[in-house]
Scaffold this motif. Structure first.
Motif, mmCIF file in Angstrom:
data_model
loop_
_atom_site.group_PDB
_atom_site.id
_atom_site.type_symbol
_atom_site.label_atom_id
_atom_site.label_comp_id
_atom_site.label_asym_id
_atom_site.label_seq_id
_atom_site.Cartn_x
_atom_site.Cartn_y
_atom_site.Cartn_z
ATOM 1 N N THR A 1 -35.312 9.011 -13.877
ATOM 2 C CA THR A 1 -35.660 10.434 -13.937
ATOM 3 C C THR A 1 -37.174 10.581 -13.796
ATOM 4 O O THR A 1 -37.802 11.378 -14.492
ATOM 5 N N ASP A 2 -37.760 9.796 -12.876
ATOM 6 C CA ASP A 2 -39.219 9.781 -12.771
ATOM 7 C C ASP A 2 -39.780 11.060 -12.156
ATOM 8 O O ASP A 2 -40.997 11.251 -12.134
ATOM 9 N N GLU A 3 -38.894 11.938 -11.668
ATOM 10 C CA GLU A 3 -39.377 13.238 -11.199
ATOM 11 C C GLU A 3 -39.608 14.193 -12.369
ATOM 12 O O GLU A 3 -40.205 15.258 -12.199
ATOM 13 N N TRP A 4 -39.140 13.823 -13.542
ATOM 14 C CA TRP A 4 -39.334 14.628 -14.746
ATOM 15 C C TRP A 4 -40.615 14.219 -15.459
ATOM 16 O O TRP A 4 -41.041 13.062 -15.400
ATOM 17 N N SER A 5 -41.200 15.158 -16.175
ATOM 18 C CA SER A 5 -42.330 14.846 -17.042
ATOM 19 C C SER A 5 -41.820 14.090 -18.266
ATOM 20 O O SER A 5 -40.619 14.138 -18.582
ATOM 21 N N PRO A 6 -42.702 13.387 -18.983
ATOM 22 C CA PRO A 6 -42.270 12.753 -20.233
ATOM 23 C C PRO A 6 -41.628 13.746 -21.196
ATOM 24 O O PRO A 6 -40.649 13.411 -21.876
ATOM 25 N N PHE A 7 -42.154 14.969 -21.257
ATOM 26 C CA PHE A 7 -41.537 15.973 -22.128
ATOM 27 C C PHE A 7 -40.087 16.209 -21.736
ATOM 28 O O PHE A 7 -39.186 16.213 -22.586
ATOM 29 N N GLN A 8 -39.829 16.408 -20.461
ATOM 30 C CA GLN A 8 -38.470 16.679 -20.005
ATOM 31 C C GLN A 8 -37.550 15.487 -20.268
ATOM 32 O O GLN A 8 -36.397 15.651 -20.669
ATOM 33 N N ALA A 9 -38.068 14.280 -20.055
ATOM 34 C CA ALA A 9 -37.263 13.086 -20.315
ATOM 35 C C ALA A 9 -36.962 12.942 -21.808
ATOM 36 O O ALA A 9 -35.859 12.537 -22.195
ATOM 37 N N LEU A 10 -37.926 13.282 -22.643
ATOM 38 C CA LEU A 10 -37.700 13.213 -24.087
ATOM 39 C C LEU A 10 -36.675 14.249 -24.536
ATOM 40 O O LEU A 10 -35.866 13.979 -25.426
ATOM 41 N N VAL A 11 -36.705 15.425 -23.928
ATOM 42 C CA VAL A 11 -35.698 16.441 -24.249
ATOM 43 C C VAL A 11 -34.304 15.875 -24.004
ATOM 44 O O VAL A 11 -33.403 16.013 -24.837
ATOM 45 N N ARG A 12 -34.127 15.219 -22.866
ATOM 46 C CA ARG A 12 -32.822 14.633 -22.557
ATOM 47 C C ARG A 12 -32.441 13.575 -23.590
ATOM 48 O O ARG A 12 -31.300 13.536 -24.059
ATOM 49 N N SER A 13 -33.387 12.716 -23.950
ATOM 50 C CA SER A 13 -33.087 11.668 -24.923
ATOM 51 C C SER A 13 -32.733 12.255 -26.285
ATOM 52 O O SER A 13 -31.836 11.758 -26.970
ATOM 53 N N VAL A 14 -33.432 13.310 -26.681
ATOM 54 C CA VAL A 14 -33.128 13.964 -27.958
ATOM 55 C C VAL A 14 -31.710 14.527 -27.933
ATOM 56 O O VAL A 14 -30.953 14.394 -28.898
ATOM 57 N N ILE A 15 -31.334 15.147 -26.828
ATOM 58 C CA ILE A 15 -29.981 15.686 -26.702
ATOM 59 C C ILE A 15 -28.941 14.599 -26.960
ATOM 60 O O ILE A 15 -27.945 14.813 -27.660
ATOM 61 N N PHE A 16 -29.177 13.416 -26.401
ATOM 62 C CA PHE A 16 -28.181 12.342 -26.446
ATOM 63 C C PHE A 16 -28.240 11.508 -27.725
ATOM 64 O O PHE A 16 -27.435 10.586 -27.883
ATOM 65 N N GLN A 17 -29.148 11.815 -28.635
ATOM 66 C CA GLN A 17 -29.233 11.049 -29.877
ATOM 67 C C GLN A 17 -27.918 11.125 -30.651
ATOM 68 O O GLN A 17 -27.447 12.200 -31.006
ATOM 69 N N GLN A 18 -27.308 9.964 -30.898
ATOM 70 C CA GLN A 18 -26.162 9.807 -31.800
ATOM 71 C C GLN A 18 -24.946 10.657 -31.423
ATOM 72 O O GLN A 18 -24.171 11.058 -32.299
ATOM 73 N N ILE A 19 -24.771 10.932 -30.128
ATOM 74 C CA ILE A 19 -23.548 11.596 -29.671
ATOM 75 C C ILE A 19 -23.046 10.868 -28.430
ATOM 76 O O ILE A 19 -23.764 10.072 -27.826
ATOM 77 N N SER A 20 -21.824 11.154 -28.033
ATOM 78 C CA SER A 20 -21.243 10.493 -26.874
ATOM 79 C C SER A 20 -21.907 10.975 -25.589
ATOM 80 O O SER A 20 -22.511 12.057 -25.540
ATOM 81 N N THR A 21 -21.774 10.162 -24.550
ATOM 82 C CA THR A 21 -22.317 10.540 -23.248
ATOM 83 C C THR A 21 -21.692 11.839 -22.757
ATOM 84 O O THR A 21 -22.379 12.716 -22.212
ATOM 85 N N HIS A 22 -20.380 11.985 -22.957
ATOM 86 C CA HIS A 22 -19.678 13.194 -22.514
ATOM 87 C C HIS A 22 -20.243 14.435 -23.203
ATOM 88 O O HIS A 22 -20.534 15.448 -22.554
#
Length: 205
Positions: A35-56
């Motif tokens: 996801t290198d087209e995203w800023s670190p902020f945007q990439a972190l948002v995605r990672s926060v979303i996925f914390q401790q939940i399923s991929t689905h």
């Protein structure tokens, strides 16, 4: 991945042990989507979303969140213009909403490093820099290192997908503990991000 010969990395992993060689044969070519087209902020948002939940579940929440911003990964200023209720309405917990809002504040005022600044830091420096922020732990920082910055030697031993993948690939009865994986990963240096990707894919076999 940054300045990395993928064929060399995969060959080294294949030679590390029979189980990894078999896993690589079953999964096929290494195809990590950055996801290198995203800023670190945007990439972190995605990672926060996925914390401790399923991929689905993570994909569903990400889709609803991005729909608030015309289907795109949000910019910090846009996040700060939303209400807490709007962000929680897409399925974010209160803690994750506050984490994302806090990151937006620091990205907007420049205290969260941008892509150019991140590229000048080591993996350890990035983890130290990010984990001072509310709701950002080592795992979240490691996801940014792998998927956004393309760092080749990251080893997220607490990741449940990695633990499950290792159990599957190596025919174990129990999930390996993070402390066990920490030592096991030494055999895959300096290509542990690539090993991680293959172990994640083991969950799909």
């Amino acid at each position: 991945m940054l300045s990395l010969d993928i064929d060399e990395a995969v060959s080294a992993l294949r030679a590390s042990d029979t189980h990894m060689a078999n896993l690589i044969a079953r999964v096929g070519p290494f195809e990590l989507a950055l996801t290198d087209e995203w800023s670190p902020f945007q990439a972190l948002v995605r990672s926060v979303i996925f914390q401790q939940i399923s991929t689905h579940a993570g994909r569903a929440i990400q889709g609803r969140l991005f729909s608030l911003f015309d289907g795109s990964a949000p910019e910090p200023d846009a996040v700060l213009q939303t209400t807490p209720e709007e962000l929680r309405g897409v399925g974010l917990s209160q803690a994750k909403e506050k984490t994302i809002r806090n990151l937006a504040v620091h990205a907007a005022d420049g205290t969260l490093p941008d892509q150019v600044a991140m590229e000048k830091l080591t993996d350890e420096e990035i983890i130290k820099t990010l984990t001072i922020h509310r709701g950002i732990g080592i795992w979240t920082a490691q996801m940014l290192l792998i998927f956004n910055l393309g760092r080749p030697d990251v080893w997220p031993v607490t990741d449940l997908g990695i633990r499950r993948g290792y159990k599957i690939a190596y025919g174990l009865d129990e999930l390996p503990m993070p402390s066990e994986l920490r030592d096991i990963g030494d055999r895959w240096k300096p290509f542990r991000s690539i090993a991680s990707w293959y172990l994640w894919r083991a969950n799909d076999l």
